[in-house]
Enzyme design. Structure first.
Site, mmCIF file in Angstrom:
data_model
loop_
_atom_site.group_PDB
_atom_site.id
_atom_site.type_symbol
_atom_site.label_atom_id
_atom_site.label_comp_id
_atom_site.label_asym_id
_atom_site.label_seq_id
_atom_site.Cartn_x
_atom_site.Cartn_y
_atom_site.Cartn_z
ATOM 1 N N PHE A 95 0.854 -1.186 0.000
ATOM 2 C CA PHE A 95 0.000 0.000 0.000
ATOM 3 C C PHE A 95 0.887 1.233 0.000
ATOM 4 O O PHE A 95 1.730 1.390 0.871
ATOM 5 C CB PHE A 95 -0.932 0.043 1.219
ATOM 6 C CG PHE A 95 -1.848 1.243 1.181
ATOM 7 C CD1 PHE A 95 -3.005 1.240 0.421
ATOM 8 C CD2 PHE A 95 -1.518 2.410 1.875
ATOM 9 C CE1 PHE A 95 -3.825 2.365 0.346
ATOM 10 C CE2 PHE A 95 -2.336 3.535 1.805
ATOM 11 C CZ PHE A 95 -3.494 3.509 1.048
ATOM 12 N N ASP A 110 9.364 2.482 1.551
ATOM 13 C CA ASP A 110 8.214 3.255 2.008
ATOM 14 C C ASP A 110 8.059 3.000 3.501
ATOM 15 O O ASP A 110 7.525 1.971 3.920
ATOM 16 C CB ASP A 110 6.957 2.831 1.234
ATOM 17 C CG ASP A 110 5.721 3.624 1.678
ATOM 18 O OD1 ASP A 110 5.829 4.413 2.640
ATOM 19 O OD2 ASP A 110 4.658 3.436 1.055
ATOM 20 N N LYS A 124 3.188 9.445 8.178
ATOM 21 C CA LYS A 124 2.244 9.308 9.282
ATOM 22 C C LYS A 124 2.706 9.895 10.622
ATOM 23 O O LYS A 124 2.155 10.891 11.086
ATOM 24 C CB LYS A 124 1.865 7.838 9.449
ATOM 25 C CG LYS A 124 0.926 7.365 8.325
ATOM 26 C CD LYS A 124 0.397 5.981 8.571
ATOM 27 C CE LYS A 124 -0.792 5.646 7.674
ATOM 28 N NZ LYS A 124 -0.454 5.270 6.288
HETATM 29 C C1 LIG Z 1 -0.758 5.449 4.899
HETATM 30 C C2 LIG Z 1 0.299 5.009 3.937
HETATM 31 C C3 LIG Z 1 0.549 5.718 2.743
HETATM 32 C C4 LIG Z 1 -0.330 6.853 2.282
HETATM 33 O O1 LIG Z 1 -0.283 7.940 3.148
HETATM 34 P P1 LIG Z 1 -1.418 9.082 3.057
HETATM 35 O O2 LIG Z 1 -0.924 10.111 4.018
HETATM 36 O O3 LIG Z 1 -2.708 8.457 3.441
HETATM 37 O O4 LIG Z 1 -1.413 9.574 1.658
HETATM 38 C C5 LIG Z 1 1.609 5.316 1.956
HETATM 39 N N1 LIG Z 1 2.391 4.296 2.307
HETATM 40 C C6 LIG Z 1 2.190 3.590 3.434
HETATM 41 C C7 LIG Z 1 3.108 2.468 3.788
HETATM 42 C C8 LIG Z 1 1.125 3.923 4.278
HETATM 43 O O5 LIG Z 1 0.891 3.199 5.385
#
Ligand SMILES: *Cc1c(COP(=O)(O)O)cnc(C)c1O
Length: 383
Positions: A131, A217, A246
């Site tokens: 994700f 990521d 986050k």
């Molecule tokens: C939450 C998340 C995103 C997206 O972040 P947003 O601030 O919602 O755009 C991307 N990568 C990972 C691993 C995430 O958990």
């Protein structure tokens, strides 16, 4: 509890989320308070965002002080909090340069553009079950076909490999068109699945063998969530670039792409931009977050994570406990949604990561008593 929906709340909000019928008005540490004054133990922390707990004194003070000085000037000029945050992040990575934006998806967009510009290639190797966000580029690299439905055509040249399967990874990059290999060291939304050190080494070899970049990521697993500042510190492989978001400003909107010194030079002035990126208030809060994330707190996260994992494994109906530090997943023998709803009724906020997986991402400052209370509530619900 009073129904927020019956009270007409949110009638004019686009229904993109399946929200619980609760409206929170206040937070303090690991606790939330709803409109009826009812208290909830918050073991979701805004989905791994409010790592230092609600209204952390140092972070609140830093944001307040900056609110009273200067809110915004644009990226045509320098501000101190932005430059200082970049210094702190560089020190954590062991040398790097930061681009600031406002969310995880934006950080991924920056990473994908950086990789293409820096390498002159177009291919993006990502993983099934990953994700990376909901904007079109990030969505295109998200290995969950259900989330793609209705939004094509997506960004081309994305190939998906299987997590912890080096052969499938090699096949995805076999044509040599590898701008980047994009990996969450611990998959969050996809079910709390950790990459093995050996797999990450294969990913580094694939990326570097084709003059591409290894991008981690760490939007969810970074910023101390797993018990080290970056999750990859525990997995033994250093990326060329890493995305954060986050937990970085404890709840104020921020995203960051951090490029290691070795991979620097991909962007020139004018190549990428964000009006609000590097906002002084947000960056001042993030600096305070980094200052609070010292070795003691990181050691606490590792110890508390072990306690939480052991407790989850002992729950009735628990099939497998996964994760690292306080990014915890528990696969159940039943759907997770009703369990989360029953916990909410009992004053415990947790989440899901897929159909049958509970996700617990408590504030990093939670105590052993908080963990035991959450586990007791779960045991009651799963009994
Ligand atoms: C939450 C998340 C995103 C997206 O972040 P947003 O601030 O919602 O755009 C991307 N990568 C990972 C691993 C995430 O958990």
């Amino acid at each position: 509890m009073t129904s927020a929906l019956a009270a007409g709340l949110g009638a004019h909000v686009l229904p993109t989320y399946p929200r619980a019928d609760v409206c929170f008005v206040e937070g303090d540490g690991v606790w939330l308070v709803d409109t009826d004054g009812r208290r909830y133990l918050d073991f979701l922390a805004g989905i791994a965002v409010v790592g230092l707990g609600h209204r952390h004194p140092a972070v609140t003070a830093a944001a307040h002080a900056q609110l009273d000085r200067l809110w915004h000037v644009s990226n045509l000029f320098w501000t101190q909090p932005m430059a200082e945050l970049a210094d702190r992040l560089s020190a954590r990575l062991g040398g790097g340069q930061a681009f600031f934006c406002n969310s995880g998806a934006e950080a991924i967009e920056a990473a994908l553009k950086y990789a293409r510009k820096a390498t002159g290639k177009t291919g993006i190797v990502a993983l099934e079950g990953s994700f990376h966000g909901r904007t079109l580029g990030a969505l295109s690299a998200t290995g969950q076909p259900a989330k793609h439905v209705g939004f094509g055509p997506l960004v081309p040249d994305v190939r998906f490999a299987k997590l912890n399967d080096a052969e499938s990874l090699a096949a995805a990059g076999a044509d040599g068109n590898v701008a980047c290999v994009l990996i969450e060291p611990v998959q969050g939304e996809g079910g709390i699945n950790s990459a093995t050190p050996a797999f990450l080494e294969s990913a580094a070899a694939l990326a570097h063998g084709h003059d591409g970049l290894l991008v981690f990521d760490e939007v969810q697993c970074g910023v101390g969530r797993t018990g080290t500042f970056f999750a990859h510190e525990q997995l033994g492989v250093r990326p060329d670039a890493v995305t954060l978001a986050k937990g970085l400003a404890n709840g104020l909107p921020i995203g960051a792409l951090l490029v290691s010194d070795e991979a620097a030079g991909g962007f020139q002035p004018g190549d990428h931009a964000s009006t609000f990126g590097g906002n002084p208030v947000t960056c001042a809060a993030a600096c305070a977050v980094l200052d609070a994330l010292d070795d003691d707190l990181l050691a606490h996260v590792r110890a508390l994570g072990a306690r939480l994992a052991a407790g989850l494994a002992a729950l009735p109906g628990a099939l497998e406990t996964r994760g690292l530090g306080l990014l915890a997943g528990c696969e159940l023998d039943r759907p997770a949604g009703p369990v989360v709803a029953a916990c909410l009724e009992r004053g415990l906020v947790i989440g899901t990561a897929g159909e049958r997986v509970l996700r617990l991402t408590p504030p990093l400052v939670a105590t052993e008593e908080d963990v035991d209370l959450a586990l007791a509530t779960l045991a009651e619900v799963l009994r």
